[in-house]
Write an enzyme that holds these catalytic residues in place. Structure first.
Site, short mmCIF file in Angstrom:
data_model
loop_
_atom_site.label_atom_id
_atom_site.label_comp_id
_atom_site.label_asym_id
_atom_site.label_seq_id
_atom_site.Cartn_x
_atom_site.Cartn_y
_atom_site.Cartn_z
N HIS A 1 -0.84 10.17 -2.88
CA HIS A 1 -2.05 9.94 -2.42
C HIS A 1 -3.16 11.12 -2.55
CE1 HIS A 1 -5.28 9.45 0.53
NE2 HIS A 1 -5.39 8.14 0.08
N HIS B 1 0.84 -1.17 0.23
CA HIS B 1 -0.21 0.11 -0.02
C HIS B 1 0.86 1.21 -0.05
CE1 HIS B 1 -2.69 2.94 2.22
NE2 HIS B 1 -3.37 2.63 1.20
O1 G3P Z 1 -6.67 1.71 -2.81
C1 G3P Z 1 -6.75 1.02 -1.58
C2 G3P Z 1 -6.55 1.75 -0.46
O2 G3P Z 1 -5.31 2.46 -0.73
C3 G3P Z 1 -7.64 3.21 -0.71
O3 G3P Z 1 -7.50 3.87 0.34
O4 G3P Z 1 -7.14 6.37 0.59
O5 G3P Z 1 -5.17 4.73 0.76
O6 G3P Z 1 -6.10 5.20 -1.41
P1 G3P Z 1 -6.37 4.92 0.03
CA CA Z 2 -5.07 3.84 -2.82
#
Ligand code: G3P
Ligand code: CA
Length: 315
Positions: A77, A35
């Site tokens: 992000h 992530h």
């Molecule tokens: O894309 C999966 C997860 O990353 C969604 O949340 O806000 O971290 O992009 P975010």
């Molecule tokens: Ca994401």
């Protein structure tokens, strides 16, 4: 392993058939998506975080995508630069003052430095590492192309179209840009590079519909579902509707914790399940992140997951 994930989507109909005959489909091959890179240990969306993720055995490395003023896709992000870079020091006057209706009267408008107000050359001047730890000082915001160059051959790519409707209002077509760059790299077809599978994700159903129907992409698509227990997709019928435009769901993990049946509904509709986000920094009722991941993978039966801590993923 990565290919099995993608292939599994292609044989979803067979899986559903087997589920009816043999009971719920089970797969031993669980998929690890880093992530924002290995963002528990290095600043999110930097080359350092991506390299670490690959070193820790990630099957896929995630890229959240934003668009610069001159139309370059960059991995970040937020829509804005101030949380993860030193933009306030380098370009102190280049903010927009956003009026927030929730703020008390007479309070100062919030200052935001939007990615789309800066050229790639300007963004490349920013330090994207020090906010996390001074030892990462000088880390840069990578372009999507740089992410592809780094990850290719070592892991899969998992790009997310972030706020495509916002960029649409500013004259950009995010979906076209994403497919365009994948095409340029000969990664726009499933299986084009067996060592580098590509899955596209979005919280926007419209964005995924555009990928699938307007741009005719056959790449695997994951529909992200935020934590809203009233969400219209969270039902047997809702999952069937998702299947019309996507191959899997990416729910907030709390949705599964609240109702593990969601996994069964998705599998019965032929969808994979890839919850987010597992991190040692917040593990809820679990002793640690590994125990939490184990519960989701082997008890709730999810297929894959996003984690900030790829080294803790139970194999
Ligand atoms: O894309 C999966 C997860 O990353 C969604 O949340 O806000 O971290 O992009 P975010
Ligand atoms: Ca994401």
């Amino acid at each position: 392993m990565k290919n099995a994930y993608v292939s599994r989507l292609a044989i979803a109909a067979v899986v559903v058939f087997c589920a009816v005959i043999l009971g719920p489909a089970q797969s031993n091959k669980k998929i690890l998506i880093a992530h924002r890179g290995a963002s528990g240990y290095a600043p999110e969306h930097t080359i350092e975080a991506y390299k670490l993720a690959i070193g820790q055995g990630a099957d896929f490395v995630e890229q959240d995508l934003q668009i610069t003023k001159d139309g370059a896709l960059v991995c970040l992000h937020d829509l804005t630069l101030e949380r993860t870079t030193n933009v306030e020091d380098v370009f102190p006057d280049r903010f927009r003052a956003d009026v927030n209706e929730d703020q008390p009267p007479n309070s100062q408008p919030a200052k935001h430095w939007y990615v789309s107000d800066f050229t790639l050359k300007e963004i490349k001047q920013l330090d994207a590492g020090s906010w996390f730890n001074t030892k990462f000082k000088g880390a840069r915001v990578p372009t999507f192309q740089e992410a592809i160059d780094l990850v290719r051959g070592k892991a899969g790519l998992y790009p997310e179209t972030k706020a495509p409707e916002v960029y649409g209002k500013r004259g950009f077509d995010m979906e076209k840009l994403v497919i365009g760059i994948l095409k340029k790299n000969k990664l726009d077809k499933p299986g084009a590079d067996p060592k580098t599978p590509v899955v596209i994700q979005s919280f926007s159903a419209e964005s995924l519909r555009k990928m699938r129907f307007d741009l005719k992409s056959k790449l695997t698509l994951t529909f992200l579902i935020g934590f809203d227990p009233q969400n219209k997709w969270l039902s047997v019928e809702g999952m069937k509707k998702v299947k019309e435009f996507a191959d899997g769901i990416g729910p907030a993990k709390g949705l599964i914790e609240r109702n593990p049946e969601v996994v069964k509904w998705a599998h019965e509709a032929g969808l994979t399940v890839t919850p987010y986000t597992f991190r040692s920094a917040s593990t809820g009722r679990y002793k640690d992140a590994r125990e939490e991941m184990r519960q989701f993978l082997f008890v709730y039966g999810v297929d894959a997951m996003f984690t900030d801590n790829p080294d803790l993923f139970p194999r």
